[in-house]
Design an enzyme around this catalytic site. Structure first.
Site, mmCIF file in Angstrom:
data_model
loop_
_atom_site.group_PDB
_atom_site.id
_atom_site.type_symbol
_atom_site.label_atom_id
_atom_site.label_comp_id
_atom_site.label_asym_id
_atom_site.label_seq_id
_atom_site.Cartn_x
_atom_site.Cartn_y
_atom_site.Cartn_z
ATOM 1 N N TRP A 101 0.815 -1.221 0.000
ATOM 2 C CA TRP A 101 0.000 0.000 0.000
ATOM 3 C C TRP A 101 0.836 1.252 0.000
ATOM 4 O O TRP A 101 0.517 2.219 -0.704
ATOM 5 C CB TRP A 101 -0.997 -0.018 1.156
ATOM 6 N N ASP A 175 -1.769 6.385 6.446
ATOM 7 C CA ASP A 175 -2.874 5.595 5.888
ATOM 8 C C ASP A 175 -3.239 4.559 6.941
ATOM 9 O O ASP A 175 -2.500 3.596 7.178
ATOM 10 C CB ASP A 175 -2.411 4.923 4.587
ATOM 11 N N LYS A 199 -12.844 -1.676 6.160
ATOM 12 C CA LYS A 199 -12.043 -2.657 6.863
ATOM 13 C C LYS A 199 -12.529 -2.812 8.307
ATOM 14 O O LYS A 199 -12.691 -3.912 8.791
ATOM 15 C CB LYS A 199 -10.557 -2.259 6.862
HETATM 16 C C1 PLP Z 1 -7.901 -1.269 1.446
HETATM 17 C C2 PLP Z 1 -6.792 -0.304 1.569
HETATM 18 C C3 PLP Z 1 -6.647 0.786 0.688
HETATM 19 C C4 PLP Z 1 -7.559 0.971 -0.497
HETATM 20 O O1 PLP Z 1 -8.807 1.336 -0.164
HETATM 21 P P1 PLP Z 1 -9.934 1.570 -1.293
HETATM 22 O O2 PLP Z 1 -11.103 1.933 -0.462
HETATM 23 O O3 PLP Z 1 -10.089 0.298 -2.054
HETATM 24 O O4 PLP Z 1 -9.477 2.683 -2.156
HETATM 25 C C5 PLP Z 1 -5.619 1.667 0.887
HETATM 26 N N1 PLP Z 1 -4.751 1.508 1.894
HETATM 27 C C6 PLP Z 1 -4.843 0.477 2.748
HETATM 28 C C7 PLP Z 1 -3.850 0.355 3.851
HETATM 29 C C8 PLP Z 1 -5.859 -0.457 2.611
HETATM 30 O O5 PLP Z 1 -5.951 -1.482 3.481
#
Ligand code: PLP
Length: 363
Positions: A101, A175, A199
């Site tokens: 990521w 993030d 998540k």
């Molecule tokens: C799932 C995830 C993303 C992407 O998220 P989207 O909603 O699909 O754009 C970005 N960063 C991390 C750490 C993730 O787990």
């Protein structure tokens, strides 16, 4: 109805109590005669839902007053562009690459500003976090980006770095998509935190952004208005129609978290769950997790079977045992158990029991 345990990395399991609550209110929210999906985002009913959700997440995560909480769309991947559009001021941004990521974030930001990789764990096989003392931070970075829980690789920062102590004045951007609300946050070290809801917070379609006020107002001219943090903050996330259903569901999850005893209680439970699974894997001669123990994720636990020809049988048996979505991400293979807030300790125990039984069969 006994539901199976769902180990999906995202969109992921939600607490059954939350789903039941939403189901009961589906056709008529609090006597309004409307489903939440059918309400004007500017009406008093929805405004009360939004205000409660905002207040609850602020209280749960102890978010200081100087941070705005934005309820947006676009997901984590959207934020990979939205952050540089708002924060880079045409200068460069630093990235600490610790897995899939953060690597993706650096690449996307490169469309909007110059980027510098301050550290990269690729050479070491993505099993560890490069020590902060070795990060090559720029003197003039507009921000420093980390992914504090690498959902695919199963790597987590258990503590946020103190950038000032490392000689950088840049704000830290994190993030937190896949561990938001799983533990407390040291806001004194954060400039901006973002994450998609799907998540650990609610359904897909909602993105949460926590941004320190002094970082607002520096968007590049090309930044779309709907993604301009300042405009969104000034409009209390109603510059355009926000993801109303997602905000409502997130609000129910925040209420559920409070009923569980808040973040300290859920963090404690998450530690217990992760320890149970990792300690089983570590003592096993059939399963392996290659991440350095100090930076193993408490949310996403990837593991490999030593005999990979058994993968399909493992997954089929797991499904039969009521253990869903354990297949690992295609880039790393093997298995991945995502054990977010909504996964009870009993679910992790059921997984360990199944793994033990499967291992015995192989002997
Ligand atoms: C799932 C995830 C993303 C992407 O998220 P989207 O909603 O699909 O754009 C970005 N960063 C991390 C750490 C993730 O787990």
């Amino acid at each position: 109805m006994k539901r199976p345990y769902n180990f999906s990395a995202g969109p992921a399991a939600l607490p059954p109590e939350v789903l039941q609550h939403a189901a009961a209110e589906m056709l008529d929210w609090h006597g309004s005669g409307m489903s939440v999906m059918e309400m004007s985002h500017r009406g008093k009913e929805f405004i009360s839902i939004y205000e409660q959700a905002e207040a609850d997440v602020r209280e749960l995560l102890a978010v200081p007053r100087e941070f705005k909480i934005l309820f947006m769309q676009g997901g984590g991947i959207g934020e990979n562009a939205v952050v540089p559009l708002n924060l880079s001021r045409g200068q460069r941004a630093d990235f600490v690459v610790t897995g899939s990521w953060s690597r993706k974030s650096a690449k996307e930001a490169g469309k909007y500003c110059s980027t510098h990789v301050a550290a990269d764990n690729t050479e070491s096989g993505v099993t560890d976090i490069p020590p902060a003392s070795q990060w090559q931070l720029s003197s003039d970075a507009s921000y420093v980006h980390l992914c504090t829980n690498e959902t695919i690789d199963g790597i987590e920062f258990h503590e946020l770095p103190d950038l000032k102590a490392l000689g950088s004045d840049a704000p830290l951007v994190v993030d937190i998509s896949s561990h938001m609300a799983s533990r407390s946050v040291d806001w004194s070290r954060v400039g901006l935190a973002f994450g998609g809801a799907q998540k650990n917070i609610g359904p897909a379609g909602l993105t949460l952004v926590f941004v320190r006020e002094d970082l607002l107002g520096h968007a590049l001219p090309i930044c779309p208005s709907a993604f301009n943090y300042k405009l969104i903050a000034e409009a209390d996330s109603m510059y355009n129609t926000p993801p109303t259903w997602g905000i409502y569901m997130a609000g129910l999850v925040f209420q559920w978290l409070k009923a569980q005893g808040g973040i300290a209680a859920i963090e404690h439970r998450n530690k217990t769950k992760a320890e149970l699974l990792y300690s089983y894997i570590d003592q096993s001669s059939f399963y392996v997790n290659r991440i350095a123990p100090a930076c193993r994720s408490r949310m996403n636990v990837p593991f490999l079977l030593r005999d990979e020809s058994r993968n399909a049988d493992f997954l089929a048996g797991a499904h039969k045992a009521g253990l869903l979505q354990l297949k690992g991400h295609k880039s790393v293979g093997g298995m991945r158990a995502s054990i977010y807030n909504a996964m009870p300790l009993d679910g992790v125990q059921a997984l360990v029991d199944y793994m033990r039984g499967f291992e015995k069969e192989q002997a």
